[in-house]
Design an enzyme around this catalytic site. Sequence first.
Site: not given
Length: 822
Positions: A425, A493
Amino acid sequence: MKKNWKERRKILLILFLWSLPWLSLGQEGRMKQHIDFDWRFHLGDVSEASLADFDDSDWRKVDVPHDWSIEQPFSKDNPGGNGFLPGGIGWYRKTLEWDKRWKGKEVLLNFDGVFMNSEVWINGNRLGKRPFGYISFGYDIASYLKPGKNKIAVRVDNSQIPSARWYSGSGIFRHVDLIITHPVHVARHGTFVRTPTVRSTEAMVAADLHLVNRLGKVTAAKVISNIRDKNGKVVARQENAIQLNVDSTQLTQQFTLNKPLLWSPETPHTYQLETDIQIGNKQVDHYTTVFGVRKLEFDATHGFRLNGKPTKFKGVCEHESMGGLGAAIPADALHRKLKILKEMGCNAIRVGHHPFPDEFYNMCDTMGFMVMDEIFDGWLHWPGFGKAKWDYGAYFQEWWAQDLEELVKRDRNHPSIVIWCQGNEVWGFDKHLDVQKAIYDLYHRLDPTRPTTQAWATHTYLDIVGFNANGEGKDDIARFHREHPNQVAIGTEFPHTRQTRGVYRTKTSYNPWDKPDKSGHEASAANVAKLYPIPDLSEEEVFPEYDARYASGYDNQTRKISVRDAWKLVRDNNFYIGQFRWTGFDYLGEAWGWPSRTNNYGVIDLAGFPKDDYYLYQSLWTDKPMIHLLPHWNHPNKAGIPIPVVAYTNGDAAELFLNGKSLGKQALNTDQLQLLWQVPYTPGRLEAVAYKNGQEIARDTVETTGDAKQLHLSANRTQLTANRRDVVFITIDVTDTQNRLVPDRSGDTVHFEIKGPYRLLGVENGDILDMSPQQVNWRKTFMGKALLMLQATDQPGLVEVKATAVGLTPATMKFTVKNKKR
């Protein structure tokens, strides 16, 4: 039983060899000395502590791995990201007695990880600094050693927190070794074993060797390498006469393996490459590399194929911390963690969001886990990129290439590692594509055999697209595939569901930013439209009594998508090759607010006790016949109220019985992936029977228990070795007079009276709101359970444990600690 014992014996043998205080191979070969024991530790900064003659006799004696943060009390004054535990500055010192075998040798002081900003001295000489707490590193100390006593000093600075977005721990939290070699030897991380051709009939093996020559002159040598199979039999051999250049020489050896044993999660076969260096008639080095033979193929049409077989990643993300142990995790605790995941049907682990200790990858090699090995959480410094204020981003530009090279060279021989992950991220990475390209290029220069991915990144310099929450909305994955039909994708994820062991809610709950809720949070209409529909299990909430900070044991509390819908995306799309759910185990940190130690994203709690979703994954990921019922059947004051009863099974149908009466048989809907009955509550016994092709394959029962009357102790082992490493996990259950767990009982303070040779490692119960200290001889129960963790000392004897709680009959157990074999 025999299979489990053989697996454990194999792993214990590897760990035993790894833990020998001296491992000496060859006439003047390599020696590895573990120096984990008997460090001196002081919490606080001491400017003179780096000096060789500093008096540390009043410092506390500790063994490493050691985490000082978990030893401290929780406080709301500490950041929630760090689990409300403190950081600080700490010093470690250790005395090394001169060994005559060091004379004329290279001596490397090797750390597997120190969190963070470590500085190291030997005899007052500063060796260097490493900011990144999760990377291994080593220093050449031979020129500083002297006869007599030698002093190592380590300063660790984790005073500026949050230094990560999760609980990091503080200190020398991994192993420390001395590696002693002849001046001519294989370099540190000096082999790279590749398998460019893999067939069932034969495999070609290439070994790139980096050889070191510190003799100061060109030296004639012979390099002999043998490949041994799992039984120790030599199955391939190469021998080269070579002139070793001063300092460094590269050599590639090639081998052919006939009928190779292929590595996979189901058959985790490994080989050993043993490389010997001879000068004249004298062997001067012996270097062993464990590797596996397997073929990796990725494409959007066929998905991922391992050794030619279509394979899905049934994965979880994992943080390194483990409840009451903090971040300093003994090998036995790590093995227990992996064993629990394996039994769930998990075949893959994404390390989040940093490298793990070396022994983790060794276990994954031998237990059969595919690993997504990740290097960084973020790249650049806060603010502006959404990461922790004092994390590694402050050092990234100076250190990233050196740290990435250390990771890849250390880990690239592990057959378990199948994908590299460039980052997690990384907000704003599209504005720094030069950084992404540099990372991508360095990965592929150091290891051209594996693909890379990046979490929450869908284009540019990566081989496999990674989806986090950005893929959880309706049509996210399908739309991407329409736009990029030739791109392979994976859930890096995915999904983000929440659960608390023993807690249930019948009304569906999404995260506040995805859907409006009663607390006033609002979400955009676009966000609401992207939610996967999860029907409520009742019109009115059946279980309003639970604290709102706990999550639901049904598969109905999430960000946008359920476990079941998330898995169907993997199941039904070849290009989408698997998922790594967030997370396998609950982890410390990233807490939502005081008082809480974490969120509830794991399907296994902080104590290692499975939640209901654990069994949902088991039904999706395993073939061993199973069925699991939820919720428990202790619901006072709910007489006659319909309770949603859910069953997870890998059968094709199941029948439910209440007190012997059938409530109906249902076929398993492969779209819904669960069975549901509405059962007006009546105390008694619920039993579910699973069927496949009309034949019974499994049963599960929940029943109303009596009142809590006693404690019950059980342990994962009854015998330890006096090696200062073995760990026993003791589960405490609150039971009724028939020794049945009382699943809705919480708050009993259990005290432990322990006699014999032991070290208290910690206590745990899985309750995210319990801010009690972790290294004390008591613990409150949560939903009927608690956990005690003890470690062997170096003394044999009998350890006796007595557990007591007010109003409950005590429980006792004994186990033996045997002498360490020489």
